[in-house]
Design a protein around this motif. Sequence first.
Motif, PDB file in Angstrom:
ATOM      1  N   ALA A  18       0.835  -1.201   0.000  1.00  0.00           N
ATOM      2  CA  ALA A  18       0.000   0.000   0.000  1.00  0.00           C
ATOM      3  C   ALA A  18       0.872   1.254   0.000  1.00  0.00           C
ATOM      4  O   ALA A  18       0.559   2.232  -0.689  1.00  0.00           O
ATOM      5  CB  ALA A  18      -0.932  -0.010   1.207  1.00  0.00           C
ATOM      6  N   SER A  19       1.970   1.227   0.739  1.00  0.00           N
ATOM      7  CA  SER A  19       2.891   2.363   0.767  1.00  0.00           C
ATOM      8  C   SER A  19       3.490   2.611  -0.607  1.00  0.00           C
ATOM      9  O   SER A  19       3.644   3.763  -1.039  1.00  0.00           O
ATOM     10  CB  SER A  19       4.017   2.121   1.771  1.00  0.00           C
ATOM     11  N   MET A  20       3.808   1.533  -1.311  1.00  0.00           N
ATOM     12  CA  MET A  20       4.339   1.678  -2.667  1.00  0.00           C
ATOM     13  C   MET A  20       3.303   2.310  -3.586  1.00  0.00           C
ATOM     14  O   MET A  20       3.636   3.183  -4.407  1.00  0.00           O
ATOM     15  CB  MET A  20       4.768   0.320  -3.224  1.00  0.00           C
ATOM     16  N   LYS A  21       2.043   1.900  -3.475  1.00  0.00           N
ATOM     17  CA  LYS A  21       0.986   2.465  -4.322  1.00  0.00           C
ATOM     18  C   LYS A  21       0.774   3.945  -4.011  1.00  0.00           C
ATOM     19  O   LYS A  21       0.561   4.745  -4.923  1.00  0.00           O
ATOM     20  CB  LYS A  21      -0.325   1.688  -4.156  1.00  0.00           C
ATOM     21  N   ILE A  22       0.840   4.307  -2.746  1.00  0.00           N
ATOM     22  CA  ILE A  22       0.705   5.720  -2.380  1.00  0.00           C
ATOM     23  C   ILE A  22       1.861   6.527  -2.977  1.00  0.00           C
ATOM     24  O   ILE A  22       1.653   7.594  -3.562  1.00  0.00           O
ATOM     25  CB  ILE A  22       0.658   5.876  -0.841  1.00  0.00           C
ATOM     26  N   ALA A  23       3.074   6.013  -2.863  1.00  0.00           N
ATOM     27  CA  ALA A  23       4.243   6.705  -3.415  1.00  0.00           C
ATOM     28  C   ALA A  23       4.149   6.818  -4.941  1.00  0.00           C
ATOM     29  O   ALA A  23       4.493   7.862  -5.515  1.00  0.00           O
ATOM     30  CB  ALA A  23       5.520   5.971  -3.017  1.00  0.00           C
ATOM     31  N   GLU A  24       3.676   5.751  -5.606  1.00  0.00           N
ATOM     32  CA  GLU A  24       3.510   5.807  -7.059  1.00  0.00           C
ATOM     33  C   GLU A  24       2.490   6.867  -7.442  1.00  0.00           C
ATOM     34  O   GLU A  24       2.665   7.573  -8.439  1.00  0.00           O
ATOM     35  CB  GLU A  24       3.058   4.449  -7.597  1.00  0.00           C
TER      36      GLU A  24
END
Length: 91
Positions: free
Chosen positions: A47-53
């Motif tokens: 989820a953190s990766m998706k937010i950063a993307e």
Amino acid sequence: MVKPNIGIINAIVRITFGFTLFAWALSKMMRRSSRTEPMPLFTVAMASMKIAEGITRFCPLTYLFEENMRHEHHDHYEIEDDFEISPVNPS
């Protein structure tokens, strides 16, 4: 600086689903029985990766896919240039 490779709507969707998954996984981690399970921690990371993307509007997987397609397209035309095609007389 990386060049954005996803659109505004795609970025908003990634941020929204990223925060939703992030909140769900954190709520799962707050339970005593779930603290030893690795799945909520993995979900928090994803989820953190998706937010950063979404914030940067750059997706590494999209970048790799586009680069691969660009190389395949270039190689395809490079191979065609090597062969000389003779005209065909249909009669």
